[in-house]
Design a protein around this motif. Structure first.
Motif, PDB file in Angstrom:
ATOM      1  N   ILE A  35       1.454 -11.144 -20.680  1.00 31.12           N
ATOM      2  CA  ILE A  35       1.665 -12.394 -21.279  1.00 31.12           C
ATOM      3  C   ILE A  35       2.979 -12.872 -20.393  1.00 31.12           C
ATOM      4  N   VAL A  36       2.997 -13.775 -19.747  1.00 27.85           N
ATOM      5  CA  VAL A  36       3.939 -14.132 -18.872  1.00 27.85           C
ATOM      6  C   VAL A  36       4.532 -15.458 -19.504  1.00 27.85           C
ATOM      7  N   ILE A  37       5.904 -15.476 -20.042  1.00 26.20           N
ATOM      8  CA  ILE A  37       6.488 -16.855 -20.540  1.00 26.20           C
ATOM      9  C   ILE A  37       7.494 -17.273 -19.692  1.00 26.20           C
ATOM     10  N   VAL A  38       7.198 -18.580 -19.242  1.00 26.56           N
ATOM     11  CA  VAL A  38       8.283 -19.216 -18.245  1.00 26.56           C
ATOM     12  C   VAL A  38       9.340 -20.118 -19.064  1.00 26.56           C
ATOM     13  N   ASN A  39      10.416 -19.533 -18.889  1.00 29.54           N
ATOM     14  CA  ASN A  39      11.399 -20.385 -19.803  1.00 29.54           C
ATOM     15  C   ASN A  39      11.921 -21.266 -19.189  1.00 29.54           C
ATOM     16  N   ASP A  40      11.720 -22.581 -19.377  1.00 34.80           N
ATOM     17  CA  ASP A  40      12.352 -23.834 -18.317  1.00 34.80           C
ATOM     18  C   ASP A  40      13.394 -24.258 -19.050  1.00 34.80           C
ATOM     19  N   GLY A  41      14.651 -23.633 -18.686  1.00 31.11           N
ATOM     20  CA  GLY A  41      15.813 -24.299 -19.164  1.00 31.11           C
ATOM     21  C   GLY A  41      15.875 -24.375 -20.688  1.00 31.11           C
ATOM     22  N   VAL A  49      13.525 -14.094 -28.383  1.00 35.96           N
ATOM     23  CA  VAL A  49      12.469 -14.066 -28.919  1.00 35.96           C
ATOM     24  C   VAL A  49      11.302 -13.328 -28.012  1.00 35.96           C
ATOM     25  N   CYS A  50      11.213 -13.831 -26.648  1.00 37.99           N
ATOM     26  CA  CYS A  50      10.427 -13.009 -25.586  1.00 37.99           C
ATOM     27  C   CYS A  50      10.822 -11.479 -25.485  1.00 37.99           C
ATOM     28  N   GLU A  51      12.265 -11.484 -25.482  1.00 39.92           N
ATOM     29  CA  GLU A  51      12.876  -9.991 -25.392  1.00 39.92           C
ATOM     30  C   GLU A  51      12.257  -9.013 -26.502  1.00 39.92           C
ATOM     31  N   GLU A  52      12.523  -9.765 -27.677  1.00 41.68           N
ATOM     32  CA  GLU A  52      12.144  -9.020 -28.768  1.00 41.68           C
ATOM     33  C   GLU A  52      10.378  -8.713 -28.775  1.00 41.68           C
ATOM     34  N   LEU A  53       9.992  -9.530 -28.264  1.00 41.31           N
ATOM     35  CA  LEU A  53       8.247  -9.385 -28.432  1.00 41.31           C
ATOM     36  C   LEU A  53       7.570  -8.802 -27.088  1.00 41.31           C
ATOM     37  N   GLY A  54       8.593  -8.316 -26.421  1.00 47.08           N
ATOM     38  CA  GLY A  54       8.082  -7.640 -25.060  1.00 47.08           C
ATOM     39  C   GLY A  54       7.111  -8.128 -24.036  1.00 47.08           C
ATOM     40  N   VAL A  55       7.314  -9.450 -23.878  1.00 43.29           N
ATOM     41  CA  VAL A  55       6.520 -10.120 -22.731  1.00 43.29           C
ATOM     42  C   VAL A  55       7.261 -10.242 -21.474  1.00 43.29           C
ATOM     43  N   THR A  56       6.479 -10.368 -20.354  1.00 38.67           N
ATOM     44  CA  THR A  56       7.128 -10.654 -19.055  1.00 38.67           C
ATOM     45  C   THR A  56       7.875 -12.181 -19.277  1.00 38.67           C
ATOM     46  N   LEU A  57       9.246 -12.243 -18.639  1.00 41.82           N
ATOM     47  CA  LEU A  57       9.970 -13.277 -18.741  1.00 41.82           C
ATOM     48  C   LEU A  57      10.410 -13.877 -17.518  1.00 41.82           C
ATOM     49  N   VAL A  58       9.811 -14.970 -17.171  1.00 41.98           N
ATOM     50  CA  VAL A  58      10.706 -15.803 -16.072  1.00 41.98           C
ATOM     51  C   VAL A  58      11.539 -16.833 -16.712  1.00 41.98           C
ATOM     52  N   THR A  59      12.788 -16.932 -16.134  1.00 45.74           N
ATOM     53  CA  THR A  59      13.795 -17.758 -16.431  1.00 45.74           C
ATOM     54  C   THR A  59      14.357 -18.929 -15.545  1.00 45.74           C
ATOM     55  N   HIS A  60      14.095 -20.120 -15.919  1.00 51.20           N
ATOM     56  CA  HIS A  60      14.890 -21.393 -15.050  1.00 51.20           C
ATOM     57  C   HIS A  60      16.065 -21.461 -15.788  1.00 51.20           C
ATOM     58  N   ILE A  61      17.103 -21.441 -14.963  1.00 53.94           N
ATOM     59  CA  ILE A  61      18.360 -21.914 -15.597  1.00 53.94           C
ATOM     60  C   ILE A  61      18.640 -23.245 -15.882  1.00 53.94           C
ATOM     61  N   PHE A  62      17.838 -24.231 -15.297  1.00 53.92           N
ATOM     62  CA  PHE A  62      17.623 -25.576 -15.625  1.00 53.92           C
ATOM     63  C   PHE A  62      16.439 -26.000 -15.781  1.00 53.92           C
TER      64      PHE A  62
END
Length: 289
Positions: A35-41, A49-62
């Motif tokens: 499961i890939v979650i893209v955190n869009d700012g 939440v994503c770190e606690e649930l152990g998914v793949t995380l991609v983060t956009h600072i903005f």
């Protein structure tokens, strides 16, 4: 198919809904590749939440937009099949399985279509209804939901058109038209969506209104520019002819306005012809890459 599937979810301030959706996906599909979650700012607890649930995380600072998040998720995902869904609670976890089953029937992409009553508002229902009708006429293919963000697709084919996708909210329109233009099989499966979103829509009716109107023209110009430009050219030519007949009968002369109208009709047609050739080259290069 599950062990080859990545679920990609763009999220902006959707911590509350992700706490529900991610466990549902993991429980329902234990064989899911990732499961890939893209955190869009996001400014809430989405990352936590994503770190606690152990998914793949991609983060956009903005925040870079829904389309940019989709592209980032597609690049990060490892699966042969990509399933895209919204993080605001409107898409159900069980839809993934049904779309994957439909995809295995020989489609290249399957879209989770919404029924009319499932639209967020009457204005959205009317707008999406018009998009579906217009795009169906342009493509001669029954398009049941042009703007749905719920879809499963083969990654290799999706990535062919990654460079065409906008960073904003019209990525579903672009990828649908690109697939049809390339001759790929696009299927639709009506899926129930929740009218009570946990998260909130990030679409602003005022600022995004013009953008949605431009989708209408984007549909035509992306699929077949000549189908859009030719009617305008013919309309201009008929206007020029009628005006010429009027001036010839009334004053016996060809006016400058008539010449301008005739010239404009030719220019519009030539623009459509050139656009058609450019469009063909773009898709040829996409398939070659």
């Amino acid at each position: 198919m599950l062990n080859k599937t990545s679920v990609v979810i763009p999220a902006k301030n959707e911590a509350v809904s992700l706490k529900i959706l991610i466990p549902q996906l993991k429980t329902m599909y234990p064989d899911l590749l990732e499961i890939v979650i893209v955190n869009d700012g996001s400014e809430d607890d989405t990352v936590k939440v994503c770190e606690e649930l152990g998914v793949t995380l991609v983060t956009h600072i903005f925040s870079r937009g829904n389309g940019a998040a989709i592209k980032a998720g597609a690049r990060k995902a490892k699966g042969e099949i990509l399933c895209f869904m919204d993080a605001d609670g409107q898409h159900k976890a069980e839809s993934v399985g049904r779309l994957l089953t439909e995809l295995s029937q020989g489609f290249d992409m399957v879209v989770g279509a919404r029924k009319r009553h499932a639209q967020a508002s009457k204005s959205r229902m009317l707008a999406n209804g018009f998009y579906n009708w217009f795009s169906s006429k342009i493509t001669n293919y029954p398009i049941k939901d042009l703007t749905s963000g719920l879809r499963c697709v083969y990654r290799e084919k999706f990535n062919e058109f990654l460079h065409l996708l906008p960073n904003g909210f019209s990525y579903p329109t672009t990828i649908t038209m690109a697939f049809l233009r390339a001759g790929y099989q696009v299927g639709y499966h009506f899926e129930a969506v929740s009218g009570d979103r946990i998260g909130k829509s990030h679409i602003n009716p005022l600022s995004d209104g013009l953008r949605f109107l431009l989708i209408i023209f984007k549909v035509g110009t992306l699929y077949s520019p000549l189908k859009v430009f030719t009617p305008f050219s013919v309309l201009m030519f008929l206007t020029a002819t009628l005006y010429y007949l009027y001036t010839f009968i009334s004053s016996g002369q060809l006016t400058n306005m008539s010449v301008i109208l005739f010239t404009t009709s030719v220019i519009i047609f030539l623009i459509g012809l050139v656009s058609e050739q450019i469009n063909t080259l773009i898709f040829m290069n996409s398939r070659r890459d």
